[in-house]
Enzyme design. Structure first.
Site, PDB file in Angstrom:
ATOM      1  N   GLU A 186      -4.638  -8.718  -1.302  1.00  0.00           N
ATOM      2  CA  GLU A 186      -5.122  -8.487   0.054  1.00  0.00           C
ATOM      3  C   GLU A 186      -6.582  -8.095   0.092  1.00  0.00           C
ATOM      4  OE1 GLU A 186      -2.661  -6.089   2.883  1.00  0.00           O
ATOM      5  OE2 GLU A 186      -4.615  -5.601   3.756  1.00  0.00           O
ATOM      6  N   GLU A 219       0.823  -1.216   0.000  1.00  0.00           N
ATOM      7  CA  GLU A 219       0.000   0.000   0.000  1.00  0.00           C
ATOM      8  C   GLU A 219       0.858   1.268   0.000  1.00  0.00           C
ATOM      9  OE1 GLU A 219      -3.238  -0.289   2.809  1.00  0.00           O
ATOM     10  OE2 GLU A 219      -4.084  -1.935   1.640  1.00  0.00           O
TER      11      GLU A 219
END
Ligand SMILES: *[C@@H]1O[C@H](CO)[C@@H](O)[C@H](O)[C@H]1NC(C)=O
Ligand SMILES: *[C@@H]1O[C@H](CO)[C@@H](O)[C@H](O)[C@H]1NC(C)=O
Ligand SMILES: *[C@@H]1O[C@H](CO)[C@@H](O)[C@H](O)[C@H]1NC(C)=O
Ligand SMILES: *[C@@H]1O[C@H](CO)[C@@H](O)[C@H](O)[C@H]1NC(C)=O
Ligand SMILES: *[C@@H]1O[C@H](CO)[C@@H](O)[C@H](O)[C@H]1NC(C)=O
Ligand SMILES: *[C@@H]1O[C@H](CO)[C@@H](O)[C@H](O)[C@H]1NC(C)=O
Ligand SMILES: *[C@@H]1O[C@H](CO)[C@@H](O)[C@H](O)[C@H]1NC(C)=O
Ligand SMILES: *[C@@H]1O[C@H](CO)[C@@H](O)[C@H](O)[C@H]1NC(C)=O
Ligand SMILES: *[C@@H]1O[C@H](CO)[C@@H](O)[C@H](O)[C@H]1NC(C)=O
Ligand SMILES: CC(=O)N[C@H]1CO[C@H](CO)[C@@H](O)[C@@H]1O
Length: 617
Positions: free
Chosen positions: A373, A278
């Site tokens: 994810e 991220e």
């Protein structure tokens, strides 16, 4: 004898002149463990008979048997027609086995976190052994696509660390420009040891790492303003928290030391590297780091890309949500020939839009993409959860070669997690209750609907008809049709349309064969359908096939054995409608494929054009 086969091939050739290249996973590494490889569908364990397995969307009280969880249902029935009499709802499903080969699959799995490792290590050895069998054994979930956190994440405890803090905490260290203080540390070592152990249970896992942050001294933290606190009352010394691009050589050294240490000290091969989890999420409260797409490319161009290629490690770009697709374009365009893979997360609201996966394929036809994810957040007993199926099926429908859910295991309180902002409701497949007890949660069975039955090297095929809805619609009937290495099919259905669906499934390459069965409302069902070769060996309704001997040769190994959950195996049979199964096969149905839609061949990887099929009586 040969006429049926010739007819089949002729029909395919006539229908589609243009072959669609499948995305190949050849050359991608495996974790190098000693454990068994493959499982049902791999060739050494061919699917011998049609079977079905079901997990209800309804989350049961843990350990109860009130719902079906990987329960075996009635096998789909082979017929020669689509006709299903007296069924209120029928759904025609057509898989393009002639020309619909799309991406090759690596598999499905979960993420290893420090919470997973520490809770697993709290188990007594024989209990841990049993759990590892249930997760990685061929009689268990047999997961083959696993992520792991590199240094601490939000699913670590209060003590945060990197592999080179060079100071009291990961954000408070002094620069260590030659990385002479590099060390995995106690938690990093425990992670590596656990991953080595995983290899003893399954030897063909694709294992990839992702850091939540590089060491604090590699970041621009100098904008610290004393007195500013985060939401948790903690001082937040990370107002910028971005990678310091003057330290690219040190960052490259750091990634490679991690990969090389895992292999040399623990025998663990890292197969993929996401340079930053991220990279656009740089909040405080747990380790994060801001990393520009251009800087991911710079890391690759200045030595990391070639070093990863030399080690057979797949570089993976982005590792974040679908709403900023320009990021991975920057990386792939910025480091041509050094990176071909993009990783996506599911968290974009109101729903992730996985068409970005096809957009990437159009620009980069060799791209291999993944959904890396997604989490089940605070799942509630007695509600329906399709979270795993939605997170796995949509990306694969759009071209992903694998998918992994987030945390594999926690304690009963969703921990250990960072007390300053770690996920306080992320539930994994496993909850470790005590040193002698763990609980397989609903997600365990849902992940198993995929990971048990889809082998590394299988190929996902286009479904021409039968899929309904997407992430933005309320009614959803998703289908994956994946051909395993033994040429059998794993066909996975998710029924979120509110009623039982009577499915009549046919393959464009197998005219005259239709598989029938019920997909109950609010469930995920996996059908295993034997290869044409195996079907030809039975005394069923199909003529013996003239295919050459199966390449793996060995069809004597019994089909999958192992536990199939605790559900009520006898609950609500997957009834089949009144189907007439003729005892002879007509070989004159050669025209049936001509009505199929012609795929869009303007791109080497055409967009999936799913037909939204309302029920047809
Ligand atoms: C079943 O219906 C599908 C879709 O219309 C068609 O492609 C297929 O050929 C049919 N199968 C048979 C055996 O009629
Ligand atoms: C962080 O600081 C660097 C260096 O001062 C600057 O280039 C960058 O734009 C900043 N990033 C953010 C997200 O503020
Ligand atoms: C999804 O993204 C595509 C572009 O990849 C766009 O055309 C489409 O409108 C988006 N769908 C939704 C529902 O936002
Ligand atoms: C383990 O903990 C979970 C979460 O609190 C709970 O649902 C489950 O019943 C527990 N299992 C046992 C055997 O105590
Ligand atoms: C298929 O063969 C088995 C074993 O020889 C036999 O029991 C069964 O009745 C046969 N089925 C049909 C439909 O002929
Ligand atoms: C086939 O599988 C059986 C059972 O596992 C094994 O005993 C046999 O040696 C295998 N044969 C070959 C040729 O691999
Ligand atoms: C379901 O659970 C009950 C109570 O634990 C047990 O008595 C029963 O045998 C179980 N049934 C099945 C089919 O597993
Ligand atoms: C299993 O399901 C069947 C059908 O719904 C029901 O009749 C039976 O009582 C259930 N058995 C158990 C042990 O729950
Ligand atoms: C099958 O047909 C019979 C006779 O028409 C009917 O009684 C029965 O309910 C039907 N079964 C299903 C599953 O529709
Ligand atoms: C093929 C078949 O079984 N058709 C039956 C469907 O149901 C109607 C009404 O019950 C019967 O009349 C048909 O024979």
């Amino acid at each position: 004898m040969a006429s049926t086969q010739n007819l089949r091939l002729a029909a395919c050739t006539l229908a589609f002149a243009t072959e669609i290249a499948a995305q190949s996973i050849n050359g991608l590494g495996v974790s190098g463990g000693d454990g068994p490889r493959g499982g049902i569908g791999d060739g050494a364990h061919p699917v011998q008979t049609a079977q079905s397995f079901i997990t209800d969307a309804l989350i049961p009280v843990p350990n109860s048997n009130t719902t079906r969880q990987l329960a075996q249902g009635p096998a789909p029935v082979l017929s020669t027609s689509n006709a299903t009499a007296n069924c209120s709802e029928q759904r025609i499903v057509v898989v393009d086995s002639c020309s619909g080969a799309r991406q090759q699959m690596l598999g499905f799995g979960h993420s290893w976190t420090d919470s997973t490792v520490s809770t697993f290590n709290s188990l007594e050895p024989d209990i841990l052994d049993q759990l590892m069998q249930e997760l990685f054994g061929q009689g268990g979930n047999n997961m083959g696509f696993m992520r792991h956190t590199m240094g601490s994440s939000d699913l670590s405890g209060a003590q945060q660390y990197s592999f080179d803090d060079n100071g009291p905490a990961y954000n408070d260290g002094e620069p260590d420009l030659d990385l002479s203080h590099f060390t995995l540390g106690p938690d990093g070592t425990a992670m590596a040891q656990m991953l080595a152990r995983m290899g003893q249970y399954k030897g063909d896992v694709f294992l990839y790492g992702a850091p939540w942050s590089l060491p604090g001294w590699m970041k621009n933290n100098d904008l610290f303003i004393a007195g500013i606190e985060n939401n948790y009352g903690q001082q937040y010394p990370l107002l910028n928290n971005s990678f310091n691009i003057n330290l690219i050589p040190q960052a490259i050294d750091y990634y490679l030391k991690y990969i090389d240490t895992y292999l040399s000290e623990f025998g663990v091969s890292i197969n993929g590297l996401s340079m930053q989890n991220e990279p656009l999420n740089y909040q405080g409260g747990y380790p994060t780091m801001y990393l520009e797409g251009a800087d991911e490319a710079a890391l690759l161009n200045q030595g990391l890309g070639q070093a990863l290629l030399d080690r057979g490690v797949l570089a993976m770009a982005y590792d974040h949500n679908t709403d900023q697709p320009v990021y991975p374009y920057r990386v792939l365009q910025g480091a041509p020939d050094l990176i071909r893979s993009v990783a996506w997360h599911c968290y974009q609201g109101p729903a992730p839009n996985y068409t970005v996966i096809e957009d990437i394929y159009r620009a980069f036809p060799n791209a291999i993409q993944f959904m890396t994810e997604c989490t089940s957040y605070l799942p509630t007993v007695n509600t329906d959860s399709f979270q795993v199926a939605q997170s796995f099926m949509l990306p694969v429908q759009h071209g992903a070669s694998g998918a992994s859910m987030w945390v594999l295991a926690t304690d009963p309180d969703f921990g250990p997690h960072s007390p300053y902002g770690g996920c306080n409701g992320c539930q994994g497949s496993i909850i470790v209750n005590s040193s002698s007890t763990y609980t397989k949660m609903h997600d365990y069975y849902m992940v198993g609907q995929f990971s048990r039955f889809v082998r590394r090297g299988s190929v996902n095929y286009r479904v021409l008809q039968g899929i309904e809805g997407n992430g933005f619609t309320s009614d959803q009937f998703y289908i994956l049709a994946i051909q395993n290495p033994d040429k059998s099919w794993a066909v996975i259905f998710m029924n979120n349309v509110g009623s039982d669906q009577e499915v009549a499934l046919s393959f464009t390459g197998q005219s005259g064969q239709v598989w029938h069965g019920t997909i109950p409302s609010a469930s995920v069902v996996t059908w295993l359908l034997p290869s044409q070769q195996i079907l030809g060996q039975t005394n069923g309704t199909h003529p013996k096939s003239s295919l050459p001997p199966y390449p793996y040769g060995n069809t004597t190994v019994p089909a999958l054995t192992g536990t199939f959950g605790t559900g009520n195996m006898t609950a609500t049979p997957l009834g089949v409608c009144n189907i007439t199964v003729p005892t002879t096969t007509s070989s004159s149905s050669s025209t049936s494929v001509t009505a199929l839609p012609v795929p869009d061949t303007t791109h080497s990887f055409p967009s999936i054009s799913v037909t939204e099929t309302a029920s047809t009586a």
